[in-house]
Write a protein that holds these residues in place. Structure first.
Motif, PDB file in Angstrom:
ATOM      1  N   LEU A 246     -70.947  84.474   0.957  1.00  0.00           N
ATOM      2  CA  LEU A 246     -70.327  85.103   2.138  1.00  0.00           C
ATOM      3  C   LEU A 246     -70.318  83.951   3.269  1.00  0.00           C
ATOM      4  CD1 LEU A 246     -71.954  88.532   2.134  1.00  0.00           C
ATOM      5  CD2 LEU A 246     -69.291  88.075   1.912  1.00  0.00           C
TER       6      LEU A 246
ATOM      7  N   GLN B 131     -87.801  85.048 -12.706  1.00  0.00           N
ATOM      8  CA  GLN B 131     -86.812  85.869 -12.037  1.00  0.00           C
ATOM      9  C   GLN B 131     -85.695  84.983 -11.328  1.00  0.00           C
ATOM     10  OE1 GLN B 131     -89.133  88.573  -9.601  1.00  0.00           O
ATOM     11  NE2 GLN B 131     -88.959  90.224 -11.209  1.00  0.00           N
TER      12      GLN B 131
ATOM     13  N   LEU C 297     -67.917  92.495 -17.476  1.00  0.00           N
ATOM     14  CA  LEU C 297     -67.379  93.052 -16.393  1.00  0.00           C
ATOM     15  C   LEU C 297     -66.058  93.721 -16.506  1.00  0.00           C
ATOM     16  CD1 LEU C 297     -68.419  89.736 -14.254  1.00  0.00           C
ATOM     17  CD2 LEU C 297     -69.238  92.118 -14.146  1.00  0.00           C
TER      18      LEU C 297
ATOM     19  N   LEU D 287     -73.198  79.064  -8.774  1.00  0.00           N
ATOM     20  CA  LEU D 287     -73.798  79.659  -9.942  1.00  0.00           C
ATOM     21  C   LEU D 287     -72.961  79.168 -11.300  1.00  0.00           C
ATOM     22  CD1 LEU D 287     -74.025  83.601  -9.489  1.00  0.00           C
ATOM     23  CD2 LEU D 287     -76.107  81.871  -9.394  1.00  0.00           C
TER      24      LEU D 287
ATOM     25  N   ASP E  55     -71.569  80.406 -13.594  1.00  0.00           N
ATOM     26  CA  ASP E  55     -71.213  81.673 -13.963  1.00  0.00           C
ATOM     27  C   ASP E  55     -69.571  81.619 -13.876  1.00  0.00           C
ATOM     28  OD1 ASP E  55     -72.339  84.872 -13.626  1.00  0.00           O
ATOM     29  OD2 ASP E  55     -70.225  84.357 -13.376  1.00  0.00           O
ATOM     30  N   LYS E  56     -68.996  82.101 -14.831  1.00  0.00           N
ATOM     31  CA  LYS E  56     -67.461  81.759 -14.924  1.00  0.00           C
ATOM     32  C   LYS E  56     -66.844  82.774 -13.812  1.00  0.00           C
ATOM     33  CE  LYS E  56     -67.067  84.907 -19.082  1.00  0.00           C
ATOM     34  NZ  LYS E  56     -66.908  84.864 -20.614  1.00  0.00           N
ATOM     35  N   GLN E  57     -67.440  83.957 -13.490  1.00  0.00           N
ATOM     36  CA  GLN E  57     -67.015  84.984 -12.459  1.00  0.00           C
ATOM     37  C   GLN E  57     -67.012  84.210 -11.123  1.00  0.00           C
ATOM     38  OE1 GLN E  57     -69.061  86.433 -14.932  1.00  0.00           O
ATOM     39  NE2 GLN E  57     -67.130  87.295 -15.912  1.00  0.00           N
TER      40      GLN E  57
ATOM     41  N   TYR F  57     -75.520  92.517  -7.833  1.00  0.00           N
ATOM     42  CA  TYR F  57     -75.511  91.992  -6.229  1.00  0.00           C
ATOM     43  C   TYR F  57     -74.701  90.710  -6.432  1.00  0.00           C
ATOM     44  CZ  TYR F  57     -77.095  90.733  -1.776  1.00  0.00           C
ATOM     45  OH  TYR F  57     -77.224  90.373  -0.447  1.00  0.00           O
ATOM     46  N   ASP F  58     -75.110  89.945  -7.792  1.00  0.00           N
ATOM     47  CA  ASP F  58     -74.473  88.546  -7.561  1.00  0.00           C
ATOM     48  C   ASP F  58     -73.070  88.675  -7.795  1.00  0.00           C
ATOM     49  OD1 ASP F  58     -76.736  86.911  -7.113  1.00  0.00           O
ATOM     50  OD2 ASP F  58     -77.506  86.924  -9.517  1.00  0.00           O
ATOM     51  N   ASN F  59     -72.462  89.561  -8.249  1.00  0.00           N
ATOM     52  CA  ASN F  59     -70.968  89.819  -8.364  1.00  0.00           C
ATOM     53  C   ASN F  59     -70.623  90.605  -7.673  1.00  0.00           C
ATOM     54  OD1 ASN F  59     -70.141  87.873 -10.929  1.00  0.00           O
ATOM     55  ND2 ASN F  59     -71.921  89.097 -11.882  1.00  0.00           N
ATOM     56  N   ILE F  60     -71.123  90.939  -6.596  1.00  0.00           N
ATOM     57  CA  ILE F  60     -70.519  92.058  -5.491  1.00  0.00           C
ATOM     58  C   ILE F  60     -69.209  91.782  -4.901  1.00  0.00           C
ATOM     59  CG2 ILE F  60     -71.565  91.325  -3.344  1.00  0.00           C
ATOM     60  CD1 ILE F  60     -72.883  94.055  -3.267  1.00  0.00           C
ATOM     61  N   LEU F  61     -68.897  90.370  -4.637  1.00  0.00           N
ATOM     62  CA  LEU F  61     -67.906  89.915  -4.186  1.00  0.00           C
ATOM     63  C   LEU F  61     -66.326  90.427  -4.989  1.00  0.00           C
ATOM     64  CD1 LEU F  61     -68.628  86.976  -2.311  1.00  0.00           C
ATOM     65  CD2 LEU F  61     -68.514  89.063  -1.289  1.00  0.00           C
ATOM     66  N   SER F  62     -66.722  90.295  -6.451  1.00  0.00           N
ATOM     67  CA  SER F  62     -65.572  90.454  -7.180  1.00  0.00           C
ATOM     68  C   SER F  62     -65.617  91.851  -8.084  1.00  0.00           C
ATOM     69  CB  SER F  62     -65.652  89.335  -8.269  1.00  0.00           C
ATOM     70  OG  SER F  62     -66.877  89.224  -9.054  1.00  0.00           O
TER      71      SER F  62
ATOM     72  N   ARG G 114     -79.508  95.433  -8.202  1.00  0.00           N
ATOM     73  CA  ARG G 114     -80.011  93.891  -8.072  1.00  0.00           C
ATOM     74  C   ARG G 114     -79.263  93.238  -9.159  1.00  0.00           C
ATOM     75  NH1 ARG G 114     -84.129  90.847 -10.984  1.00  0.00           N
ATOM     76  NH2 ARG G 114     -84.846  89.354  -9.452  1.00  0.00           N
TER      77      ARG G 114
ATOM     78  N   ASN H 178     -82.436  83.263 -11.214  1.00  0.00           N
ATOM     79  CA  ASN H 178     -80.955  84.162 -11.766  1.00  0.00           C
ATOM     80  C   ASN H 178     -80.334  83.514 -13.059  1.00  0.00           C
ATOM     81  OD1 ASN H 178     -77.958  83.973 -12.204  1.00  0.00           O
ATOM     82  ND2 ASN H 178     -78.345  85.629 -10.536  1.00  0.00           N
TER      83      ASN H 178
ATOM     84  N   ARG I 166     -63.996  82.991  -8.707  1.00  0.00           N
ATOM     85  CA  ARG I 166     -63.971  83.458  -7.324  1.00  0.00           C
ATOM     86  C   ARG I 166     -63.872  82.435  -6.367  1.00  0.00           C
ATOM     87  NH1 ARG I 166     -68.473  86.787  -8.174  1.00  0.00           N
ATOM     88  NH2 ARG I 166     -69.846  85.509  -6.794  1.00  0.00           N
TER      89      ARG I 166
ATOM     90  N   SER J 158     -80.062  83.943  -1.906  1.00  0.00           N
ATOM     91  CA  SER J 158     -79.210  85.081  -2.661  1.00  0.00           C
ATOM     92  C   SER J 158     -78.005  84.197  -2.701  1.00  0.00           C
ATOM     93  CB  SER J 158     -79.083  86.197  -1.568  1.00  0.00           C
ATOM     94  OG  SER J 158     -77.847  86.824  -1.925  1.00  0.00           O
ATOM     95  N   SER J 159     -77.352  84.377  -4.048  1.00  0.00           N
ATOM     96  CA  SER J 159     -75.775  83.516  -4.143  1.00  0.00           C
ATOM     97  C   SER J 159     -74.830  84.259  -3.332  1.00  0.00           C
ATOM     98  CB  SER J 159     -75.838  83.465  -5.726  1.00  0.00           C
ATOM     99  OG  SER J 159     -75.578  84.750  -6.352  1.00  0.00           O
ATOM    100  N   SER J 160     -74.920  85.587  -3.437  1.00  0.00           N
ATOM    101  CA  SER J 160     -73.909  86.233  -2.676  1.00  0.00           C
ATOM    102  C   SER J 160     -74.052  85.867  -1.092  1.00  0.00           C
ATOM    103  CB  SER J 160     -74.212  87.821  -2.688  1.00  0.00           C
ATOM    104  OG  SER J 160     -74.212  88.232  -4.024  1.00  0.00           O
ATOM    105  N   ALA J 161     -75.281  85.804  -0.537  1.00  0.00           N
ATOM    106  CA  ALA J 161     -75.423  85.394   0.831  1.00  0.00           C
ATOM    107  C   ALA J 161     -74.635  83.965   1.120  1.00  0.00           C
ATOM    108  CB  ALA J 161     -76.869  85.449   1.237  1.00  0.00           C
TER     109      ALA J 161
END
Lengths: 292, 520
Positions: free
Chosen positions: B238, B364, A62, B251, B253-255, A249-254, A246, B366, B259, B232-235
């Motif tokens: 949000l 698939q 990233l 998630l 995941d460090k990002q 998408y999971d990191n779309i916010l940052s 795709r 994540n 966040r 969806s993790s983004s959904a």
């Protein structure tokens, strides 16, 4: 109309082609330039980036754009610019080849249906109508899920969804041409059906088919990207644009650039094909010519 | 002048409206909305609830004879639930449980009695009505001594009797009357005696639970819980940021952690059990029937990469073939060092000097998808081309249970006693295709004797030694290669108090209890 039955001499043909190019408007030229640029970028990808599209570097995941990577890196530390360039190969190959296949098969079937009429016409066109009843993405999705997501299979699946559109347009073209004077003259001279159809009628309907093909290439690119986005594209680590959206998408916010860069690439290619298609239609369609 | 009057009037109107809308905000929130990483309910028959999401929900609806303390996965802290007290004979083969009186089923199904308990344990033991029947192989009989007393008799001693009777997997008690009345539809119309009962399900959208007013520990403070399906993790992110949901599955995941931690008024819960991801290798299929190839794979895997990728906050490198929180875990089991050059040398010896290409079905989901991509890169350095065949997660579950992938990367947490994990993943009785098939994807059988001996060993020291020996044998034979342990992670509004400190949940998600409430 007799000029259709008796092809003009070579210099006249050349003049006609030059005339066609001259009649292309600015937006069509923009479309052509974009497509040519993307084709060149895809071909010369190894010269345009030093990075491999699949080489991971977790320590540099990233990274923002700049910092040694033109468009930054993704969550696996892979260079986004390299993945975009190499990804263009897959989008272009699938978009172009799928439509070439659909164009050949669809045009052939449509011409046969239009020329023979009767039961052949009814059966072929009803089959085409059934296929047309499904949205391209849904049908493509079902087919790829069924036969597997390899490059060849994705081309076949998208070609299958596009074939009816070509069949319809070819059939309509043949039906308007088959009773014209030149076609009747050919029959009177004793020419065979296939000769009349493929040598004399086909040149008259090809311009419309070509216009349709450039418009459908845009659809094919979108369908391929959509399939990849929902996970039915080429297997990782192949860098497809839809797959990149795709993954981003999971990191779309940052790190929105992960999804934005391939999205812009898809947008450009789809726009370019549409501009070319619209431009060609303006030139070829006699109704639009008359209006202008 | 008129304009001024209009403005004044408008301002007054707005003030009045604001004052009116502010009134309900002063009342305490009694509906909890959660964002789930699931597409729908699978099965809420607790004896078939095996997905993370279904396990989470089952723990709200059902209870067991005993329970893990809320927020903990420590077997030493197991406390009374339906059973007030219990005792066992000196040989630990007969266990008698004394039930609480007056405990009520949801939906007006009356009082919970010993008959329900007997019915539930027998259901959990039966492979036709339970996915966890293998855990109850040592149970000889269950009988109702009287309406409030149950006796469980074992064929032999097992490491933790309370473990299989706690509020987890087959230990949940179901209503006999409701189950017999509802049959197969019980999976979507469950009846338990837990703090929340299922009210309605909107397929693919949400499941709504309402508080069980007659819950024996007291009526829940929350009136209802809405469990929204947001794959969806983004959904989910949000929805959480916008305040649409009060807590959400996160998630690992460090990002994501950075966040979510930065969101004002949010708190992140990282909790056990950490799921151990193993790369299971089918030792019966070529080319992995050659131990040199398996050793090459073992040398190719670098567990630290997974920690670097996800972040050390919730990831630990795998150090054995069972999770590190298991009683019986041993760190000193002779793991193969990460050494891609050694991999290449072994492949050369095995006749794959020009490189080896292998295929793996890849889910698939994540977390599994990212692990597969990391493995692909690690393998490449070791001269192994890993061709991934991505499939949808539920399909992947089915396909790996048909031996369709010689390599299976699988993350799981089980009751934290070595016997459970070793039995399910490495005993030949649990091999894919065997009558008692569970999750032995590698068809490992090298430690059967040690696993069986440890199960009935009464001397704790000898038992630990046997479990250690089993782990060493499995590692040496390369039935599986440890990758990483990843903890559970959720984000919630700081004003949401689970009612306990969330450090662990056997149900793999927060347990919403009668004490869960909003502090504002």
């Amino acid at each position: 109309m007799t000029d259709m039955a008796h092809p003009p001499a070579a210099p006249a043909k050349r003049r006609a082609r030059l005339g066609l190019l001259r009649r292309l408007n600015l937006s069509t030229w923009i479309g052509l330039v974009i497509v040519v640029a993307l084709v060149l970028a895809a071909i010369f990808a190894p010269w345009l980036t030093e990075y491999s599209p699949s080489k991971q570097n977790i320590l540099h995941q990233l990274s923002p754009p700049g910092d040694g990577h033109l468009l930054g890196t993704d969550q696996y530390g892979r260079d986004i610019w390299a993945r975009l360039l190499y990804g263009a190969r897959y989008s272009l190959t699938i978009g172009i080849f799928a439509i070439v296949v659909a164009m050949i098969v669809g045009t052939f079937l449509g011409m046969i249906a239009g020329f023979l009429g009767g039961r052949t016409d009814i059966v072929l066109m009803q089959v085409m109508d059934v296929i047309l009843a499904f949205p391209a993405l849904i049908l493509g999705l079902a087919l790829v899920a069924l036969i597997g997501a390899t490059m060849g299979n994705i081309i076949i699946a998208i070609a299958f969804t596009a074939t009816p559109a070509f069949a319809r347009i070819a059939r309509a073209g043949v039906m308007t041409q088959r009773d014209r004077e030149y076609a009747q003259a050919c029959r009177a001279l004793g020419f065979s059906g296939p000769r009349i159809l493929f040598r004399h009628i086909m040149p008259a309907i090809l311009p419309e088919v070509m216009v349709m093909s450039s418009l459908w290439m845009a659809t094919a690119v979108r369908t391929e990207a959509s399939l990849a986005f929902i996970g039915l594209g080429l297997a990782p680590p192949t860098p497809t644009w839809g797959g990149m959206v795709r993954e981003g998408y999971d990191n779309i916010l940052s790190s929105f650039h992960l999804a934005l860069a391939p999205s812009i690439a898809i947008l450009l290619l789809v726009l370019a094909f549409n501009l070319i298609g619209d431009g060609l239609r303006d030139v070829v369609d006699p109704r639009l010519k008359d209006a202008s | 002048m008129i304009t001024k009057l209009m403005r004044t009037g408008l301002a007054a109107g707005l003030l009045a409206a604001t004052a009116l809308t502010a009134v309900p905000a002063l009342a305490q929130q009694t509906t909890l909305t959660l964002g789930a990483d699931a597409a729908d309910i699978g099965s809420l028959d607790p004896h078939f609830a095996s997905s993370t999401s279904d396990r989470t929900l089952a723990a709200w609806v059902f209870g067991g004879l005993v329970r893990f303390q809320p927020g903990s996965t420590d077997p030493a802290g197991i406390e009374p639930d339906l059973a007030e007290s219990w005792e066992s004979t000196d040989d630990k083969l007969e266990w008698t449980f004394h039930l609480r009186q007056g405990v009520q089923w949801q939906g007006g199904y009356g009082e919970v009695t010993a008959d329900d308990v007997v019915f539930s344990i027998e259901k959990a033991m039966n492979p036709d009505t339970s996915a966890f029947s293998g855990d109850y192989a040592a149970v000889d009989s269950v009988e109702a001594v009287d309406p409030y007393t149950v006796k469980v008799t074992l064929k032999n001693q097992i490491p933790s009797v309370l473990g299989i009777l706690a509020n987890y997997a087959g230990g949940f008690i179901v209503s006999k009357a409701a189950y017999e009345e509802r049959g197969e539809s019980f999976a979507r119309n469950p009846i338990g005696f837990g703090p929340f009962e299922l009210d309605s399900v909107e397929p693919g959208v949400s499941a709504t639970f309402k508080g069980h007013a007659d819950y024996f520990r007291g009526a829940p403070q929350l009136e209802s819980v809405v469990y929204r399906f947001l794959t969806s993790s983004s959904a989910r992110d949000l929805a959480f940021v916008s305040g649409e949901i009060d807590a959400s599955k996160g998630l690992a995941d460090k990002q994501w952690l950075a966040r979510s931690s930065a969101i004002e008024g949010a708190a992140v819960d990282i909790f056990d059990p950490a799921e151990l991801s193993l790369l299971n290798i089918n030792v019966t299929q070529a080319p992995f029937d050659d131990i040199k190839v398996r050793q090459a794979v073992a040398h190719a895997v670098n567990p630290d990469i997974f920690v670097q990728y996800r972040g050390p906050e919730f990831t630990r490198p795998g150090k054995s073939v069972i999770p590190s929180n298991n009683l019986g875990f041993s760190e000193d089991v002779g793991m193969y060092e990460y050494d891609p050059e050694a991999s290449k040398a072994l492949l050369e010896e095995a006749g794959y000097g020009d490189g080896l290409t292998v295929k793996m079905l890849a889910s698939q989901l994540n977390s599994l998808e990212s692990n597969a991509l990391l493995l692909q890169s690690l393998f490449e350095e070791a001269g192994i081309t890993l061709e991934l065949e991505p499939v949808e997660h539920a399909t992947w579950h089915q396909m790996i249970r048909q031996d369709l992938s010689p390599l299976v990367q699988y993350g799981a947490a089980r009751f934290p006693v070595a016997d459970v994990y070793l039995t399910q993943f490495f005993h030949s009785d649990s091999a894919i295709g065997a009558p008692g098939q569970v999750t032995n994807f590698s068809h490992c059988s090298v430690a059967d004797d040690q696993i069986e001996a440890a199960r009935v060993e009464t001397d704790p020291v000898k038992q630990l030694a046997l479990w250690k020996e089993a782990q060493e044998l499995i590692v040496k034979e390369v039935c599986a290669v440890p990758m990483a342990e990843v903890a559970q992670v959720w984000v919630r509004k700081a004003a949401l108090d689970w009612g306990y400190e969330l450090k662990g949940a056997m149900s793999l998600g927060p347990v919403v209890t009668e004490a869960t409430h909003f502090t504002e």
